[in-house]
Scaffold this motif. Structure first.
Motif, PDB file in Angstrom:
ATOM      1  N   ARG A 166       0.659  -1.250  -0.046  1.00 45.45           N
ATOM      2  CA  ARG A 166      -0.031   0.052   0.107  1.00 45.45           C
ATOM      3  C   ARG A 166       0.878   1.175   0.149  1.00 45.45           C
ATOM      4  NH1 ARG A 166      -2.492  -2.259   4.298  1.00 45.45           N
ATOM      5  NH2 ARG A 166      -1.816  -0.813   5.817  1.00 45.45           N
ATOM      6  N   LYS A 167       1.921   1.177   0.939  1.00 46.57           N
ATOM      7  CA  LYS A 167       2.458   2.595   0.936  1.00 46.57           C
ATOM      8  C   LYS A 167       4.047   2.608   0.876  1.00 46.57           C
ATOM      9  CE  LYS A 167       2.072   1.681   5.951  1.00 46.57           C
ATOM     10  NZ  LYS A 167       1.581   2.273   7.383  1.00 46.57           N
ATOM     11  N   GLY A 168       4.762   1.150   0.543  1.00 45.75           N
ATOM     12  CA  GLY A 168       5.915   1.225   0.361  1.00 45.75           C
ATOM     13  C   GLY A 168       6.868   0.905   1.591  1.00 45.75           C
ATOM     14  N   GLU A 169       6.331   0.888   2.695  1.00 41.91           N
ATOM     15  CA  GLU A 169       6.922   0.437   3.894  1.00 41.91           C
ATOM     16  C   GLU A 169       6.016   0.045   4.999  1.00 41.91           C
ATOM     17  OE1 GLU A 169       8.285   4.336   5.193  1.00 41.91           O
ATOM     18  OE2 GLU A 169       6.483   5.101   5.333  1.00 41.91           O
ATOM     19  N   ALA A 170       6.605  -0.480   6.175  1.00 43.13           N
ATOM     20  CA  ALA A 170       5.740  -1.009   7.224  1.00 43.13           C
ATOM     21  C   ALA A 170       6.420  -0.825   8.496  1.00 43.13           C
ATOM     22  CB  ALA A 170       5.351  -2.287   6.876  1.00 43.13           C
ATOM     23  N   ARG A 171       5.733  -0.803   9.715  1.00 40.68           N
ATOM     24  CA  ARG A 171       6.238  -0.588  11.017  1.00 40.68           C
ATOM     25  C   ARG A 171       5.608  -1.776  11.753  1.00 40.68           C
ATOM     26  NH1 ARG A 171       5.841   5.204  13.404  1.00 40.68           N
ATOM     27  NH2 ARG A 171       8.218   5.319  13.370  1.00 40.68           N
ATOM     28  N   LEU A 172       6.483  -2.376  12.568  1.00 44.42           N
ATOM     29  CA  LEU A 172       6.326  -3.644  13.359  1.00 44.42           C
ATOM     30  C   LEU A 172       6.566  -3.367  14.894  1.00 44.42           C
ATOM     31  CD1 LEU A 172       5.896  -6.814  13.715  1.00 44.42           C
ATOM     32  CD2 LEU A 172       8.092  -7.192  12.853  1.00 44.42           C
ATOM     33  N   VAL A 173       5.787  -4.020  15.711  1.00 44.97           N
ATOM     34  CA  VAL A 173       6.212  -3.888  17.017  1.00 44.97           C
ATOM     35  C   VAL A 173       6.208  -5.235  17.660  1.00 44.97           C
ATOM     36  CG1 VAL A 173       5.252  -3.299  19.330  1.00 44.97           C
ATOM     37  CG2 VAL A 173       4.586  -1.970  17.513  1.00 44.97           C
ATOM     38  N   VAL A 174       7.457  -5.751  18.406  1.00 35.11           N
ATOM     39  CA  VAL A 174       7.588  -7.078  18.615  1.00 35.11           C
ATOM     40  C   VAL A 174       7.782  -6.955  20.210  1.00 35.11           C
ATOM     41  CG1 VAL A 174       8.674  -7.613  16.415  1.00 35.11           C
ATOM     42  CG2 VAL A 174      10.063  -6.516  18.447  1.00 35.11           C
ATOM     43  N   SER A 175       7.058  -8.469  20.488  1.00 40.56           N
ATOM     44  CA  SER A 175       7.207  -8.707  22.151  1.00 40.56           C
ATOM     45  C   SER A 175       8.638  -9.439  22.416  1.00 40.56           C
ATOM     46  CB  SER A 175       6.093  -9.606  22.506  1.00 40.56           C
ATOM     47  OG  SER A 175       4.848  -8.819  22.286  1.00 40.56           O
ATOM     48  N   THR A 176       8.678  -9.763  23.450  1.00 40.66           N
ATOM     49  CA  THR A 176       9.881 -10.491  24.110  1.00 40.66           C
ATOM     50  C   THR A 176       9.439 -11.722  24.938  1.00 40.66           C
ATOM     51  OG1 THR A 176      10.510  -9.116  25.832  1.00 40.66           O
ATOM     52  CG2 THR A 176      11.743  -8.917  23.743  1.00 40.66           C
ATOM     53  N   GLY A 177      10.383 -12.669  25.553  1.00 39.63           N
ATOM     54  CA  GLY A 177       9.885 -13.585  26.499  1.00 39.63           C
ATOM     55  C   GLY A 177      10.175 -14.856  25.747  1.00 39.63           C
ATOM     56  N   ALA A 178       9.857 -16.033  26.495  1.00 40.24           N
ATOM     57  CA  ALA A 178       9.855 -17.439  26.202  1.00 40.24           C
ATOM     58  C   ALA A 178       8.649 -17.897  25.124  1.00 40.24           C
ATOM     59  CB  ALA A 178       9.928 -18.522  27.119  1.00 40.24           C
ATOM     60  N   SER A 179       7.650 -16.930  25.287  1.00 41.22           N
ATOM     61  CA  SER A 179       6.551 -17.514  24.523  1.00 41.22           C
ATOM     62  C   SER A 179       6.584 -16.998  23.128  1.00 41.22           C
ATOM     63  CB  SER A 179       5.128 -16.839  24.984  1.00 41.22           C
ATOM     64  OG  SER A 179       5.062 -15.275  25.174  1.00 41.22           O
ATOM     65  N   GLN A 180       7.471 -15.980  22.849  1.00 42.90           N
ATOM     66  CA  GLN A 180       7.776 -15.486  21.400  1.00 42.90           C
ATOM     67  C   GLN A 180       8.892 -16.295  20.497  1.00 42.90           C
ATOM     68  OE1 GLN A 180       5.115 -13.330  20.569  1.00 42.90           O
ATOM     69  NE2 GLN A 180       4.604 -13.950  22.621  1.00 42.90           N
TER      70      GLN A 180
END
Length: 245
Positions: A30-44
């Motif tokens: 759609r716009k040529g780019e994206a933004r991602l938020v990531v979690s941490t911890g054993a579940s990820q």
């Protein structure tokens, strides 16, 4: 809200990462780019490992993470910056990684992160759910009212015990009591939220989240009001809501 129940954590990771990859590619289209938020911890672990295998143009993606302990060196085994760099960021060539560098003076750091995150919309949030129902380090009773993007929070006993249980610390006394966390409000601004929540130890939090009205004593309940909330469970984490076969 869409709930997917998988057979094991590996399948949770594959399914969650597959959806995340699809949403990121849609944003790039759609716009040529994206933004991602990531979690941490054993579940990820499984989700991030599977995401690395997806065919994604990482150079077009900016990455944020949710939270970081205050007073913990960046090279400590429990530091989320280390977790993400070792397991994810260094294995791709992303456009930018917005690190929560808590060595920086906190007011200045929060303002910098706020300026960065508000530049453009967040397309995908990989948001875990803690044993106490927290999202990021927004422990109960979570602040549902602030419209700040990041804030200093105090970790509760259940949260700190979880960090010991996952092997990041040997004793709860070692776990920092303060952290800088993305707020509930900011998490809810993500266009899509994808939550990978495996393991039997998360069954209680899953049951309380799905079975309760939205309230800040179970912070994850607010995710159910999001327009594109996708919850991935394994049979163990879903064991309190369905019979285990």
């Amino acid at each position: 809200m869409k709930i997917t129940i998988c057979k094991d954590p590996s399948e949770v990771g594959r399914e969650a990462s597959g959806l995340a990859a699809s949403r990121l590619k849609e944003a790039i289209g759609r716009k040529g780019e994206a933004r991602l938020v990531v979690s941490t911890g054993a579940s990820q672990f499984e989700t991030l490992a599977s995401l690395l295998k997806e065919d994604i143009d990482w150079g077009r993606i900016e990455i944020f993470h949710l939270d970081e302990y205050m007073g913990l060196p960046a090279d400590h085994q429990a530091a989320f910056r280390k977790y993400l760099r070792d397991r994810f960021v260094r294995r791709i060539s992303c456009g930018k990684f917005h690190s929560i560098d808590t060595e920086e003076e906190s007011t200045t750091l929060i303002q910098r992160l706020t300026n960065e995150i508000k530049e453009k919309p967040l397309d995908v949030g990989l948001i875990g759910i803690g044993e106490n129902g927290h999202i990021a380090f927004n422990d109960p009773p979570a602040d549902f009212d602030t419209t700040d993007s990041f804030k200093i929070v105090t970790l509760d006993e259940r949260c700190r015990s979880q960090q010991v249980g996952e092997g990041w610390f040997s004793d709860p006394a070692e776990v920092p009591r303060k952290a800088i966390s993305m707020t509930v409000w900011q998490i809810m601004q993500c266009i899509s939220i994808i939550s990978a929540v495996p393991f039997s130890i998360k069954a209680e939090a899953v049951c309380r989240t799905l079975g309760s009205e939205t309230n800040n004593l179970i912070p994850a309940t607010i995710l159910k009001s999001h327009r594109d909330f996708n919850l991935f469970l394994d049979r163990e984490s879903a064991s309190s809501i369905i019979p285990v076969k």
